[in-house]
Design a protein around this motif. Structure first.
Motif, PDB file in Angstrom:
ATOM      1  N   SER A 165       0.834  -1.203   0.000  1.00  0.00           N
ATOM      2  CA  SER A 165       0.000   0.000   0.000  1.00  0.00           C
ATOM      3  C   SER A 165       0.870   1.255   0.000  1.00  0.00           C
ATOM      4  O   SER A 165       1.709   1.452   0.883  1.00  0.00           O
ATOM      5  CB  SER A 165      -0.904  -0.001   1.237  1.00  0.00           C
ATOM      6  OG  SER A 165      -1.391   1.300   1.494  1.00  0.00           O
ATOM      7  N   ASP A 308      -2.886   3.772 -12.227  1.00  0.00           N
ATOM      8  CA  ASP A 308      -3.340   5.132 -12.545  1.00  0.00           C
ATOM      9  C   ASP A 308      -3.174   5.473 -14.026  1.00  0.00           C
ATOM     10  O   ASP A 308      -3.560   6.565 -14.461  1.00  0.00           O
ATOM     11  CB  ASP A 308      -2.609   6.166 -11.664  1.00  0.00           C
ATOM     12  CG  ASP A 308      -2.991   6.023 -10.195  1.00  0.00           C
ATOM     13  OD1 ASP A 308      -4.007   5.368  -9.901  1.00  0.00           O
ATOM     14  OD2 ASP A 308      -2.257   6.563  -9.340  1.00  0.00           O
ATOM     15  N   VAL A 330      -4.861  -4.006  -8.908  1.00  0.00           N
ATOM     16  CA  VAL A 330      -4.662  -3.201  -7.691  1.00  0.00           C
ATOM     17  C   VAL A 330      -6.007  -2.860  -7.041  1.00  0.00           C
ATOM     18  O   VAL A 330      -6.187  -3.079  -5.844  1.00  0.00           O
ATOM     19  CB  VAL A 330      -3.860  -1.914  -8.007  1.00  0.00           C
ATOM     20  CG1 VAL A 330      -3.751  -1.030  -6.771  1.00  0.00           C
ATOM     21  CG2 VAL A 330      -2.471  -2.277  -8.535  1.00  0.00           C
TER      22      VAL A 330
HETATM   23  C1  EPZ Z   1      -2.474   5.713  -3.990  1.00  0.00           C
HETATM   24  O1  EPZ Z   1      -3.714   5.412  -3.359  1.00  0.00           O
HETATM   25  C2  EPZ Z   1      -2.767   6.761  -5.019  1.00  0.00           C
HETATM   26  N1  EPZ Z   1      -3.332   7.925  -4.365  1.00  0.00           N
HETATM   27  C3  EPZ Z   1      -3.733   6.214  -6.078  1.00  0.00           C
HETATM   28  O2  EPZ Z   1      -3.781   7.188  -7.109  1.00  0.00           O
HETATM   29  C4  EPZ Z   1      -3.164   4.930  -6.676  1.00  0.00           C
HETATM   30  O3  EPZ Z   1      -4.147   4.356  -7.518  1.00  0.00           O
HETATM   31  C5  EPZ Z   1      -2.802   3.939  -5.590  1.00  0.00           C
HETATM   32  O4  EPZ Z   1      -1.906   4.565  -4.617  1.00  0.00           O
HETATM   33  C6  EPZ Z   1      -2.075   2.713  -6.133  1.00  0.00           C
HETATM   34  O5  EPZ Z   1      -0.915   3.109  -6.818  1.00  0.00           O
HETATM   35  C7  EPZ Z   1      -2.545   8.773  -3.738  1.00  0.00           C
HETATM   36  O6  EPZ Z   1      -1.329   8.634  -3.719  1.00  0.00           O
HETATM   37  C8  EPZ Z   1      -3.185   9.943  -3.094  1.00  0.00           C
HETATM   38  P1  EPZ Z   1      -2.945   1.864  -1.889  1.00  0.00           P
HETATM   39  P2  EPZ Z   1      -3.715   4.590  -2.009  1.00  0.00           P
HETATM   40  O7  EPZ Z   1      -3.034   2.003  -0.430  1.00  0.00           O
HETATM   41  O8  EPZ Z   1      -2.491   4.894  -1.240  1.00  0.00           O
HETATM   42  C9  EPZ Z   1      -5.494  -2.028  -0.686  1.00  0.00           C
HETATM   43  C10 EPZ Z   1      -4.806   8.650  -8.642  1.00  0.00           C
HETATM   44  O9  EPZ Z   1      -5.553   8.439  -9.618  1.00  0.00           O
HETATM   45  N2  EPZ Z   1      -5.355  -1.518   0.684  1.00  0.00           N
HETATM   46  O10 EPZ Z   1      -1.606   1.633  -2.515  1.00  0.00           O
HETATM   47  O11 EPZ Z   1      -5.023   4.830  -1.354  1.00  0.00           O
HETATM   48  C11 EPZ Z   1      -6.400  -1.151  -1.526  1.00  0.00           C
HETATM   49  O12 EPZ Z   1      -7.754  -1.497  -1.354  1.00  0.00           O
HETATM   50  C12 EPZ Z   1      -5.009   7.906  -7.339  1.00  0.00           C
HETATM   51  O13 EPZ Z   1      -3.894   9.489  -8.635  1.00  0.00           O
HETATM   52  C13 EPZ Z   1      -5.790  -2.271   1.753  1.00  0.00           C
HETATM   53  O14 EPZ Z   1      -6.329  -3.368   1.577  1.00  0.00           O
HETATM   54  O15 EPZ Z   1      -3.643   3.114  -2.578  1.00  0.00           O
HETATM   55  C14 EPZ Z   1      -5.872  -1.411  -2.924  1.00  0.00           C
HETATM   56  O16 EPZ Z   1      -6.451  -2.591  -3.417  1.00  0.00           O
HETATM   57  C15 EPZ Z   1      -6.235   7.101  -7.322  1.00  0.00           C
HETATM   58  N3  EPZ Z   1      -5.628  -1.777   3.024  1.00  0.00           N
HETATM   59  C16 EPZ Z   1      -4.377  -1.652  -2.705  1.00  0.00           C
HETATM   60  O17 EPZ Z   1      -4.238  -1.952  -1.321  1.00  0.00           O
HETATM   61  C17 EPZ Z   1      -5.057  -0.572   3.262  1.00  0.00           C
HETATM   62  O18 EPZ Z   1      -4.915  -0.184   4.426  1.00  0.00           O
HETATM   63  C18 EPZ Z   1      -3.470  -0.469  -3.030  1.00  0.00           C
HETATM   64  O19 EPZ Z   1      -3.922   0.695  -2.345  1.00  0.00           O
HETATM   65  C19 EPZ Z   1      -4.603   0.184   2.168  1.00  0.00           C
HETATM   66  C20 EPZ Z   1      -4.768  -0.296   0.901  1.00  0.00           C
END
Ligand code: EPZ
Length: 431
Positions: A165, A308, A330
């Motif tokens: 994440s 993204d 993802v």
């Molecule tokens: C970041 O979101 C980005 N946002 C997203 O970009 C991007 O899609 C994403 O990372 C993946 O690269 C920002 O940086 C503000 P994650 P984030 O935690 O951090 C699961 C854009 O368009 N997960 O890496 O929220 C989650 O459900 C945006 O610019 C858990 O299960 O994403 C997902 O399936 C949209 N538990 C995966 O991990 C958690 O506690 C990746 O999510 C956290 C996440």
């Protein structure tokens, strides 16, 4: 109401300059809360998400001055609260970085649950697990506010993330910077913006090693001093223009990029037959030389292909004859935009994580809606390739993450305008 009106048919040619990375900026700005002196942040993208996080910090007492379009002076020394619970906080996903920054600084944080783009369930259990291992309990107040408290002391610990994440990695890093002793984050995310946040924190005096690998070690420090820091270029904005140039079969130079950050995007474009030439801080894309061929894409955490850029590549693949398959690995629900593509005549079916694209059928203009940021920009790319004039609504999503998008696309030869509508029948062109 505002819309983008795009008339298709023009190939993109020329040069475009990429702004600072949104997903680095929305973490680095709240990270300034940790600093004991003012900071100056350069190469900040001029987008609505950045404006919002700036307003949130101001509402907490920070002094923020815009030095020029892309430079902010932020003085956090007058912040008088560890609470960020107002409506603005709900307006963006990245407001969760306030949790780590406030917890690190004040050993307490009360922050409204984040909003942002809707891809179905967006849990933050890994963030909370990390904070708990550093010694912070959490309560959920009325299902809407997260209350973190470590009773005056954060202690370094080993934290293994169950999923890779980005947000959890950065948030734990923010809190651990001021924890006692050493924190080790295992199975950490490796995105360029994680390295950027670590570089920013280290430049202020933090002690973070291993950012960009899957094991990050953070030794807590007591004092962070003010710095001037420049944010990295936006990998996804660059990928978007590369994709748009390929989709229109044009040839453009994308300036102010780090080519290494674009490796997975470059590899896919080359596989399709696009010529990509890398320079120190720019890449040249040429899709004029040969017909493009279909390809399959699987999104993965960095250095895999970025989720993204998935919708933008879906737009590109609708223009390429043959069956291409996207595997969204993802997010659970990042295909809402496909319905909008179908309205434009695209032939795509979705089966669970897969989008199966029968490319090469002519797209036609239609009124469509941005369902989120990247979906919205993908509709612009589809519209650039479609016959006729497409109206895209819900553009506030797009403006969350793309600086000067009309100007940048127009300079490349696209026929795109932002139009203000009083209602659907009465349009006033933006003078
Ligand atoms: C970041 O979101 C980005 N946002 C997203 O970009 C991007 O899609 C994403 O990372 C993946 O690269 C920002 O940086 C503000 P994650 P984030 O935690 O951090 C699961 C854009 O368009 N997960 O890496 O929220 C989650 O459900 C945006 O610019 C858990 O299960 O994403 C997902 O399936 C949209 N538990 C995966 O991990 C958690 O506690 C990746 O999510 C956290 C996440």
């Amino acid at each position: 109401m505002e819309k983008f009106v795009v008339t298709g048919g023009n190939k993109l040619f020329g040069e475009v300059s990429i702004s600072g990375a949104k997903n680095a900026a929305v973490a680095i700005i709240p990270a300034v809360i940790l600093c004991d002196e003012p900071c100056t942040i350069e190469n900040i993208p001029n987008i609505s998400d950045v404006a919002l996080i700036g307003r949130i910090l101001q509402s907490m007492g920070a002094e923020i001055k815009r030095i020029d379009k892309s430079t902010l002076y932020i003085d956090p020394t007058h912040i008088t609260t560890y609470c960020a619970t107002n409506e603005m906080v709900r307006g963006m996903r990245a407001s969760y970085y306030l949790l780590g920054a406030l917890l690190g600084k004040y050993k307490k944080a009360k922050v409204a649950l984040p909003g942002g783009c809707d891809f179905g369930v967006r849990p933050i259990d890994q963030h909370l697990k990390g904070f708990a291992l550093l010694g912070a309990d959490h309560d959920l107040i009325n299902g809407a506010i997260i209350d973190l408290d470590c009773h005056g002391k954060l202690t370094g610990n080993h934290i293994y993330l169950d999923v890779v994440s980005v947000g959890a990695t950065m948030n734990i890093m923010l809190a651990a910077v001021k924890a006692e002793g050493q924190t080790v984050i295992e199975n950490a995310a490796k995105e360029p913006h994680i390295v950027d946040l670590a570089n920013f924190l280290n430049s202020m005096g933090a002690n973070i090693k291993g950012a960009g690998t899957d094991v990050i070690k953070i030794r807590g420090v007591e004092y962070l001093h003010g710095v001037t820091y420049s944010i990295i270029p936006d990998q996804i904005e660059a990928g978007t223009y590369m994709c748009a140039a390929a989709a229109t079969r044009g040839a453009i130079t994308v300036n102010n990029v780090t080519p290494k950050h674009l490796d997975s995007i470059t590899a896919k474009l080359r596989e399709m037959g696009v010529e990509v030439t890398e320079y120190d801080e720019s890449v040249k894309i040429d899709a004029t030389k040969r017909p493009l061929s279909k390809c399959n894409i699987k999104t993965m955490p960095h250095p895999g292909f970025p989720t993204d850029c998935q919708p933008q590549f879906a737009a590109l693949l609708t223009t390429v004859p043959g069956t291409s398959i996207i595997n969204e690995n993802v997010w659970d629900n990042r295909y809402q935009y496909i319905n909008e593509f179908l309205r434009m005549g695209a032939q795509i079916s979705v089966e669970s994580k897969l989008a199966i694209i029968e490319g090469g059928k002519e797209l036609t203009a239609a009124p469509v809606k941005a369902t989120d940021l990247r979906a919205g920009v993908a509709l612009i790319i589809a519209a650039l390739c479609a016959k006729g004039t497409t109206e895209i609504s819900n553009i506030q999503f797009i403006e969350r993450g793309y600086e000067d998008i009309v100007e940048k696309f127009s300079a490349l030869g696209a026929n795109i305008k932002k139009v203000y509508f009083r209602d659907d029948t009465d349009a006033k062109m933006n003078a």
